[in-house]
Design a protein around this motif. Sequence first.
Motif, PDB file in Angstrom:
ATOM      1  N   ASP A 209      -3.969   5.547   0.666  1.00 46.57           N
ATOM      2  CA  ASP A 209      -3.395   5.194   1.966  1.00 46.57           C
ATOM      3  C   ASP A 209      -2.077   5.966   2.110  1.00 46.57           C
ATOM      4  O   ASP A 209      -1.331   6.083   1.137  1.00 46.57           O
ATOM      5  N   TYR A 266      -9.051  -6.038  -2.913  1.00 44.28           N
ATOM      6  CA  TYR A 266      -8.355  -4.752  -2.794  1.00 44.28           C
ATOM      7  C   TYR A 266      -7.273  -4.752  -3.866  1.00 44.28           C
ATOM      8  O   TYR A 266      -6.428  -5.641  -3.917  1.00 44.28           O
ATOM      9  N   ARG A 284      -9.386  -8.698   0.976  1.00 47.88           N
ATOM     10  CA  ARG A 284     -10.083  -8.089   2.118  1.00 47.88           C
ATOM     11  C   ARG A 284     -10.096  -6.593   1.883  1.00 47.88           C
ATOM     12  O   ARG A 284      -9.497  -6.111   0.919  1.00 47.88           O
ATOM     13  N   ASP A 287      -6.812  -1.470   5.435  1.00 51.01           N
ATOM     14  CA  ASP A 287      -6.787  -0.842   6.753  1.00 51.01           C
ATOM     15  C   ASP A 287      -5.634   0.159   6.708  1.00 51.01           C
ATOM     16  O   ASP A 287      -4.500  -0.274   6.490  1.00 51.01           O
ATOM     17  N   GLU A 289      -7.884   2.237   4.961  1.00 53.30           N
ATOM     18  CA  GLU A 289      -8.826   2.755   3.965  1.00 53.30           C
ATOM     19  C   GLU A 289     -10.281   2.462   4.343  1.00 53.30           C
ATOM     20  O   GLU A 289     -11.179   3.267   4.087  1.00 53.30           O
TER      21      GLU A 289
HETATM   22  N1  GLY Z   1      -3.702  -0.224   3.636  1.00 59.75           N
HETATM   23  C1  GLY Z   1      -2.866  -1.305   3.374  1.00 59.75           C
HETATM   24  C2  GLY Z   1      -3.424  -2.606   3.675  1.00 59.75           C
HETATM   25  O1  GLY Z   1      -4.527  -2.761   4.172  1.00 59.75           O
HETATM   26  O2  GLY Z   1      -2.746  -3.599   3.388  1.00 59.75           O
END
Ligand code: GLY
Length: 416
Positions: A209, A266, A284, A287, A289
């Motif tokens: 990320d 994650y 979860r 985001d 990714e």
């Molecule tokens: N990419 C960081 C998050 O989803 O927390």
Amino acid sequence: MKILVVGKGGREHALITAMQDSTTDTEIYSFPGSDAISELATIVDVDGLESLIEWMKQNEIELCVAGEESYLVKGEGLANLCEKEGIPCWGPHKQSAQLEASKEFAKKFMQRHDIPTGGATGCANADEARAAINGVYPTVLKFDGLAAGKGVAVCLDEASAEEFLQEVMVERKFGEGRLLVEECLIGPEVSIFAAVVDGEYLIFTPARDYKRALDGDEGPNTGGMGAVASRQLIDSALLTQIEKEIVQPTVNGLIKDGLPYRGFIYFGLMLTTEGPKIIEYNCRFGDPECQAVMPLVAGDLAAFCADGAKGKLTPGLLSFSDGWSVCLVRSSAGYPETSRSGDVISGIENIQDARVYHAGTKKNAAGEWETNGGRVLAVVAGGDSRPDAVKAAYAQLQHVTFDGMQSRTDIGVFNF
Ligand code: GLY
Ligand code: AMP
């Protein structure tokens, strides 16, 4: 299969697309959803968690997918309520979701199960925090609760630590809560995702990320300005080490502690010179990714998650492609400090051989897409090699324009 996906962002747009591309026939619903999601799924218009559960029961939903985390820990918890009603849920119970909701809970879990992570001290107030910092900088301060991604500060000096302590522990910007003073880890970051079903797991494609707003990892932290995903992102020896030292002990730890878990975990990791260490768990997918990883997943994600929600891990339903995927975010004017809405977005229709996932957009009265939040949308393209995927993604991104738009120009350009 009737599926309800909870969430409204780019990650949910990507998850819903992947569910629809599954070999199983799907009928997808989304809560609260977005205008872009409404083109793929029926939006469920209910008020709050209890009514959502009631709606799922009445509409015979066969799988509830927790895209975002907040509902997992709200009230009695999304997964707990689903279980009571016999609705299979892909997302963990409230007590297990503390791994994300409480940094102190997560840290104690890692320490108890010997999972490599930075040293840390839990503190009740600013004075205890000052004592724990003990003049050692850089230091990392983490508010022990959900703070919309703004509860962590990497402080290079006393002045920045004092500023954070003032806002968070004195003015109580995020409300009451404890604070973790954590050792600052140095190294590249990598995001690892595992689908966990009770004591078993399947590791998805690793991703990176890009959290900082500007090229060269400069500027303020954001929700993520882009991501790169590939099985080749890290070498297989390192992935094996991560699996042995981090993923496996986490999954075993959940079982030992009696924490039910069916859903994605994650692992936010720092690759330090002493080996990979965890900086955070999330309950979860990541985001942005998810937007980079999903186009690399083929097979039957819908059936995979439905089986998982019922307690059966079925890795044979999925395959992961070998190439690279690059996700580029366009964000709005002012982001991340502020975000402007209402700028008309042009050119989405000109995108070819790439996917567009909407995060902060809405349709205006004239039927045009316009900006509606900080991270507006992501363009995702693939390639056999990293440079090919980068080139393809940037070639398509240029079609999408709006006033004040911001993007990084170096996503995926360098490997770690
Ligand atoms: N990419 C960081 C998050 O989803 O927390
Ligand atoms: P989080 O909100 O937990 O995702 O943390 C935000 C960012 O802070 C992470 O992506 C890291 O870049 C940084 N961070 C968190 N914990 C540490 C740590 N112990 N050492 C260095 N950086 C950290």
